[in-house]
Scaffold this active site. Sequence first.
Site, short mmCIF file in Angstrom:
data_model
loop_
_atom_site.label_atom_id
_atom_site.label_comp_id
_atom_site.label_asym_id
_atom_site.label_seq_id
_atom_site.Cartn_x
_atom_site.Cartn_y
_atom_site.Cartn_z
CD GLU A 246 56.49 11.07 7.69
OE1 GLU A 246 55.68 10.83 6.92
OE2 GLU A 246 56.55 11.78 8.33
NE ARG B 296 61.04 18.19 6.52
CZ ARG B 296 60.15 18.53 6.60
NH1 ARG B 296 60.12 18.32 8.57
NH2 ARG B 296 59.30 18.11 6.23
#
Length: 334
Positions: free
Chosen positions: A48, A57
């Site tokens: 995803e 991230r």
Amino acid sequence: DLDMLLGGMEETDMLCIGARPAVGKSAFALQLAWNVSRRMKVKFYTFEMNQKQILDRLLANQSKIELQHIRKHKDYMNKGEEEAFKVGINEIFANNNLIIEESAKTVSEIRNECKYIDGLGLIVIDYLQLMKNEPGVRYGSRTEAVGAISKALRALALEIHVPIVLLSQLNRAVEARVDKKPALSDLREAGDIEQDCTQVAFLWRPKEDNEEIRGVYIAKNRQGTLGDCNLLYEGQYMRFSQLDPHYIPYQTPANFPKDEKPQDSFSTLSNDKNPFDEQIDLQQIAMEQEIDQFERAYSNVPTDRAKADKYWQEVIEVADNLQKKYNNNSFVYS
């Protein structure tokens, strides 16, 4: 605490991490994968997100620069942020052990890719319900399909002797409970997961009014004990960490009630003697936590001139108040 509960993973284990959306399971799995990749190769399948989002991230996690700042801003806020960015990005690119794959796969495709990777120590799949069925195979329901995928992944771990971390969505039944604590029956479209996995862990919010606390519940542990613990989740950094016993929920200075100081960690306890008094300087702890809150609250300088002027007035006022409160001449702001 979590390491003590899980007791680690062995080479044929399969750990399922279940959570509702937006609780932090992808961030949890990525941090786990990164930590393991410091010692051995890790194959991280994300169905995803793309590689850039994963790297953003990781950079936020390693540099402690807010993710939104990494994504949207085009310049450094200050010299400290520039140094943190360079250290974080260099560490990420120096690590050749984390292999990110962003397209959806079947179990057969994962098997063919992973069985020939020398030194592979972990496979992470984010997440189970997005995996593809084997071509030409049809099932009566999605539950049957997910169950077949789960069994095939378990067989893969046993075949190639590499542990697998498998993320899973939970169904909405958990939202109807008062405490919102997940159970094995909440695993979505996957009644076989609890049988196939050697370990099952759930992430959830034990306190609805606190976005920084995440509960971790070990609901199945074939080689260890069951139990739960709380972790600190700094969503702006995509980072999980051990919860400090003196943790104070994050508040911006603007949210502090007038004429009321932020409470220290023991202010809600009884007036009995604090057992940590002999070891800890509570004033020093409170000062450091308020400074940390101050830095986080005023980390982004507005680009609008009028808003920026107001921003710096607030910064100077809050910094002066902190200096006066703690009589600390070493507290310097720019």
